[in-house]
Design an enzyme around this catalytic site. Structure first.
Site, PDB file in Angstrom:
ATOM      1  N   MET A 224      42.907  -2.029  33.698  1.00  0.00           N
ATOM      2  CA  MET A 224      42.823  -1.680  32.287  1.00  0.00           C
ATOM      3  C   MET A 224      43.841  -0.623  31.883  1.00  0.00           C
ATOM      4  O   MET A 224      44.425  -0.686  30.801  1.00  0.00           O
ATOM      5  CB  MET A 224      41.413  -1.194  31.938  1.00  0.00           C
ATOM      6  CG  MET A 224      40.381  -2.281  31.798  1.00  0.00           C
ATOM      7  SD  MET A 224      38.948  -1.708  30.842  1.00  0.00           S
ATOM      8  CE  MET A 224      38.470  -0.241  31.764  1.00  0.00           C
TER       9      MET A 224
ATOM     10  N   ASP B 242      48.658   8.575  37.361  1.00  0.00           N
ATOM     11  CA  ASP B 242      47.872   7.914  38.401  1.00  0.00           C
ATOM     12  C   ASP B 242      48.232   8.547  39.742  1.00  0.00           C
ATOM     13  O   ASP B 242      49.317   9.118  39.897  1.00  0.00           O
ATOM     14  CB  ASP B 242      48.193   6.410  38.446  1.00  0.00           C
ATOM     15  CG  ASP B 242      47.040   5.573  39.014  1.00  0.00           C
ATOM     16  OD1 ASP B 242      46.756   5.703  40.214  1.00  0.00           O
ATOM     17  OD2 ASP B 242      46.456   4.805  38.238  1.00  0.00           O
TER      18      ASP B 242
ATOM     19  N   ASN C  99      40.934   7.064  31.151  1.00  0.00           N
ATOM     20  CA  ASN C  99      40.652   5.749  31.721  1.00  0.00           C
ATOM     21  C   ASN C  99      40.351   5.773  33.214  1.00  0.00           C
ATOM     22  O   ASN C  99      39.650   4.893  33.710  1.00  0.00           O
ATOM     23  CB  ASN C  99      41.856   4.828  31.455  1.00  0.00           C
ATOM     24  CG  ASN C  99      41.754   3.523  32.193  1.00  0.00           C
ATOM     25  OD1 ASN C  99      41.028   2.607  31.804  1.00  0.00           O
ATOM     26  ND2 ASN C  99      42.487   3.410  33.299  1.00  0.00           N
TER      27      ASN C  99
ATOM     28  N   TYR D 156      27.691   5.177  39.667  1.00  0.00           N
ATOM     29  CA  TYR D 156      28.591   4.705  38.625  1.00  0.00           C
ATOM     30  C   TYR D 156      27.881   4.685  37.270  1.00  0.00           C
ATOM     31  O   TYR D 156      28.416   5.171  36.268  1.00  0.00           O
ATOM     32  CB  TYR D 156      29.096   3.305  38.977  1.00  0.00           C
ATOM     33  CG  TYR D 156      30.050   2.717  37.967  1.00  0.00           C
ATOM     34  CD1 TYR D 156      31.391   3.091  37.954  1.00  0.00           C
ATOM     35  CD2 TYR D 156      29.620   1.782  37.025  1.00  0.00           C
ATOM     36  CE1 TYR D 156      32.278   2.550  37.029  1.00  0.00           C
ATOM     37  CE2 TYR D 156      30.497   1.236  36.101  1.00  0.00           C
ATOM     38  CZ  TYR D 156      31.825   1.631  36.109  1.00  0.00           C
ATOM     39  OH  TYR D 156      32.689   1.093  35.187  1.00  0.00           O
TER      40      TYR D 156
END
Length: 250
Positions: free
Chosen positions: A18, A37, A90, A154
């Protein structure tokens, strides 16, 4: 086109899945995108693809759970762009275990990225945004709204992101910063590839109550992110956009 032209955006976890699609979508619509990242090779490849397509992007190596890394990201953006208009939190990880079988270090690992990473991002980036306002988009999940088996940490983390979003919306409206969350359903990404493209029983279990006979495509989530990043959503604040193919309606 040009729905975010002139804006500066940051997408964490932008090297794949994503995050990659969010970065590409925002760049294609005119934003200068900082892609962050831990995956340096993947992140640089995303940036090169954006640049080759005529867009503007830069890569910053970044552990979203590290306060020092967030300070470096904010300082780099300030030095190179002078501002930040859009923050897309994200980056996230998934461990498939029920809560009672999850080890404490596994629980901490999930929360450090999925919750602390969002908190640190907001803390680091608000000083870059508060003079001119902007938009913060926190990527949660349908599992921040409903429960499911085998993902206790999660689900707890994504629920925390949903309510943190609302709390920050109340606090940050004074600066003209809008804060919203996006809640994707089952998405076809590298993280879910083995589950969705393996045996039929596993695919059926993962798809769950999705009313569409397919998983969500990353670009369908990115359109929601683009909407929230753009001025089209100027009165959308403190809420969630669910992109789940009807999962939570069933």
């Amino acid at each position: 086109m040009d729905r975010v032209k002139g804006k500066v955006a940051l997408v964490t976890g932008g090297a794949m899945g994503m995050g990659k699609t969010h970065s590409e979508t925002l760049a294609a619509e005119g934003a200068m995108v900082f892609v962050t990242d831990l995956n340096e090779e993947g992140g640089k490849a995303v940036v090169k693809g954006i640049q080759d397509a005529g867009g503007k992007a830069e890569f910053i190596k970044h552990n979203a759970s590290s306060e020092a890394d967030w300070a470096n990201v904010a300082a780099t953006i300030k030095a190179k762009a002078g501002k930040l208009d859009v923050l897309v939190n994200n980056a996230g990880i998934l461990i498939l275990k029920p809560a009672h079988e999850t080890e404490p270090d596994e629980w901490d690992q999930v929360f450090n990225v999925n919750v602390k990473g969002v908190y640190l991002g907001i803390r680091a980036c608000v000083p870059l945004m508060k003079d001119a306002g902007g938009s913060i988009v926190n990527i949660s999940s349908i599992y921040g709204i409903v429960g499911a088996p085998m993902a206790g940490a999660y689900i707890a983390s994504k629920g925390a992101v949903r309510l943190m979003t609302k709390s920050c919306a109340v606090d940050l409206i004074q600066y003209g910063i809008r804060v919203n969350s996006v809640h994707p359903g089952v998405i076809d990404t590298p993280m879910t590839k083995d589950l969705l493209h393996g045996d039929l029983e596993t695919r059926t279990a993962i798809m769950g109550a999705t009313l569409f006979d397919r998983p969500c495509r990353p670009e369908e989530v990115s359109q929601a992110v683009l909407f929230l990043a753009s001025d089209d959503s100027s009165f959308v604040h403190g809420t969630e956009i669910v992109v789940d193919g009807g999962y939570t309606a069933n």
